[in-house]
Structure formats: C-alpha cells, structure tokens
Scaffold this motif. Structure first.
Motif, PDB file in Angstrom:
ATOM      1  N   VAL A 133     -46.824  52.318  31.754  1.00 22.53           N
ATOM      2  CA  VAL A 133     -47.284  53.384  32.631  1.00 22.53           C
ATOM      3  C   VAL A 133     -46.398  53.408  33.876  1.00 22.53           C
ATOM      4  O   VAL A 133     -45.926  52.369  34.331  1.00 22.53           O
ATOM      5  CB  VAL A 133     -48.784  53.208  33.016  1.00 22.53           C
ATOM      6  N   ASP A 138     -51.877  55.164  43.662  1.00 23.61           N
ATOM      7  CA  ASP A 138     -53.304  55.457  43.573  1.00 23.61           C
ATOM      8  C   ASP A 138     -53.705  55.844  42.150  1.00 23.61           C
ATOM      9  O   ASP A 138     -54.737  55.403  41.643  1.00 23.61           O
ATOM     10  CB  ASP A 138     -53.692  56.548  44.567  1.00 23.61           C
ATOM     11  N   GLU A 139     -52.865  56.639  41.506  1.00 25.51           N
ATOM     12  CA  GLU A 139     -53.150  57.066  40.132  1.00 25.51           C
ATOM     13  C   GLU A 139     -53.187  55.863  39.187  1.00 25.51           C
ATOM     14  O   GLU A 139     -54.115  55.707  38.390  1.00 25.51           O
ATOM     15  CB  GLU A 139     -52.066  58.052  39.684  1.00 25.51           C
ATOM     16  N   VAL A 140     -52.202  55.001  39.282  1.00 23.61           N
ATOM     17  CA  VAL A 140     -52.137  53.842  38.395  1.00 23.61           C
ATOM     18  C   VAL A 140     -53.245  52.854  38.720  1.00 23.61           C
ATOM     19  O   VAL A 140     -53.903  52.324  37.814  1.00 23.61           O
ATOM     20  CB  VAL A 140     -50.750  53.165  38.468  1.00 23.61           C
ATOM     21  N   GLN A 142     -56.148  53.478  40.011  1.00 19.69           N
ATOM     22  CA  GLN A 142     -57.427  54.032  39.565  1.00 19.69           C
ATOM     23  C   GLN A 142     -57.567  53.880  38.054  1.00 19.69           C
ATOM     24  O   GLN A 142     -58.626  53.537  37.546  1.00 19.69           O
ATOM     25  CB  GLN A 142     -57.536  55.497  39.961  1.00 19.69           C
ATOM     26  N   ARG A 143     -56.478  54.097  37.353  1.00 21.88           N
ATOM     27  CA  ARG A 143     -56.494  54.003  35.894  1.00 21.88           C
ATOM     28  C   ARG A 143     -56.712  52.565  35.416  1.00 21.88           C
ATOM     29  O   ARG A 143     -57.313  52.333  34.376  1.00 21.88           O
ATOM     30  CB  ARG A 143     -55.167  54.543  35.354  1.00 21.88           C
ATOM     31  N   TYR A 144     -56.217  51.595  36.182  1.00 24.13           N
ATOM     32  CA  TYR A 144     -56.262  50.195  35.763  1.00 24.13           C
ATOM     33  C   TYR A 144     -57.176  49.347  36.628  1.00 24.13           C
ATOM     34  O   TYR A 144     -56.882  48.204  36.919  1.00 24.13           O
ATOM     35  CB  TYR A 144     -54.851  49.602  35.730  1.00 24.13           C
ATOM     36  N   THR A 145     -58.296  49.888  37.053  1.00 18.31           N
ATOM     37  CA  THR A 145     -59.326  49.117  37.750  1.00 18.31           C
ATOM     38  C   THR A 145     -60.536  49.025  36.832  1.00 18.31           C
ATOM     39  O   THR A 145     -60.624  49.762  35.850  1.00 18.31           O
ATOM     40  CB  THR A 145     -59.722  49.792  39.081  1.00 18.31           C
ATOM     41  N   GLY A 148     -61.864  52.175  35.702  1.00 11.40           N
ATOM     42  CA  GLY A 148     -61.018  52.860  34.736  1.00 11.40           C
ATOM     43  C   GLY A 148     -60.995  52.158  33.389  1.00 11.40           C
ATOM     44  O   GLY A 148     -60.343  52.613  32.465  1.00 11.40           O
ATOM     45  N   LYS A 150     -59.806  49.131  32.550  1.00  9.19           N
ATOM     46  CA  LYS A 150     -58.791  48.105  32.348  1.00  9.19           C
ATOM     47  C   LYS A 150     -58.602  47.357  33.644  1.00  9.19           C
ATOM     48  O   LYS A 150     -58.858  47.882  34.718  1.00  9.19           O
ATOM     49  CB  LYS A 150     -57.456  48.724  31.926  1.00  9.19           C
ATOM     50  N   HIS A 155     -52.450  43.735  32.764  1.00 11.49           N
ATOM     51  CA  HIS A 155     -51.417  44.623  32.265  1.00 11.49           C
ATOM     52  C   HIS A 155     -50.135  44.594  33.062  1.00 11.49           C
ATOM     53  O   HIS A 155     -49.138  45.151  32.650  1.00 11.49           O
ATOM     54  CB  HIS A 155     -51.941  46.077  32.250  1.00 11.49           C
TER      55      HIS A 155
END
Length: 157
Positions: A133, A138-140, A142-145, A148, A150, A155
C-alpha cells in the motif's frame, strides 16, 4: 550505528578535516542532542573508542541523527531511527523530523515501530519485497488501525 575512532564532534562532522564547530553544534541542536553531549566527560571532545561504554545505544542513535543533519542536507534516509530511544530521545527525534520537514528536506524513514510515522506525509508499506500500500499518512493509518481491521505493526516493513 557505526562510529569512527575520534571525538564526538569529528563523528558528527563525518570525519571531515574542514568542519566548523558551529556547524557541528547546529546539527547537534537540530537533532536535540546538544545538551546530552555537554553532559559527556569532555563534551564534544569526548573520544569514541570501539567498546567504549560512555555512550548507550540510544545516545549513539541520537548522535547518528546529528551526523545525518550535519551540513544542511537536502535528502536524509533514516533506518529505524527510534529503535533504541527512550522518551526524551523519541521527542527529540520527532522535533528533528518536524524541523527537517519545515526546511523542505526530503526524508525517507524505514521503520517497524509506527510511532515515528506521526510526522510523515506518505507511507509505503511493503511485504515480501512488494509494495502493499502507498498513500497519504492519514489514509494508510486509518486503513491499518484496529478500526480498519488490520494492525499497522503487522504489516509495516
């Protein structure tokens, strides 16, 4: 973090013959390590010898950051810059990263501990040598918390 036979100031100046004390002190201040150096037995003239126990691993890491900042660089790569740091060292690192960002210095951080990612603009996570990724922090994040689904620690590499 490897150091050379010589003084703390010579190591910060990357063993150059034409260094100035002012440039060494400026790098140390930017890295937030100046006060720590002043507490060493001979301050900036403290010698570094292999096996020397005067410096802890965290202190060596902080001095390495000062060395990276010496000479007003435009591009800095930091590999695991917070791996040996205590709370004071971590705060100094975050302040130094903010100063680099404010000075428009391109900084690449390789990290497994996500706390250092608070000051970055973009994150690229890799798995098995491939980009998994890439995007804005912020986007990453949020996706990996946990929300989200994960965990970033699992990762990042």
């Amino acid at each position: 973090m490897e150091f050379f036979l010589g003084s703390i100031k010579q190591n910060i100046a990357r063993m150059r013959d034409d260094f100035s004390d002012d440039a060494v002190i400026a790098a140390a201040q930017l890295a937030g390590v100046h006060e720590m150096i002043l507490q060493l037995p001979a301050a900036y003239d403290t010698p570094y010898l292999p096996g020397n126990t005067v410096l802890s691993p965290g202190q060596k890491q902080r001095l390495g950051l000062a060395r990276a900042m010496y000479g007003n660089p435009r591009f800095v790569v930091l590999d695991e810059p917070n791996s040996n740091l205590d709370g004071d060292g971590e705060r100094a690192l975050m302040n130094a990263l903010s100063a680099l960002r404010a000075a428009s210095v391109t900084t690449v951080i390789v990290a497994h501990r996500p706390s250092v990612l608070a000051t970055v603009d973009k994150i690229m996570m890799m798995r098995s040598g491939m980009i998994e990724v890439f995007g804005g922090r912020d986007e990453v994040m949020q996706r990996y918390t946990p929300a989200g689904g994960k965990r970033l620690q699992e990762h990042s590499a």
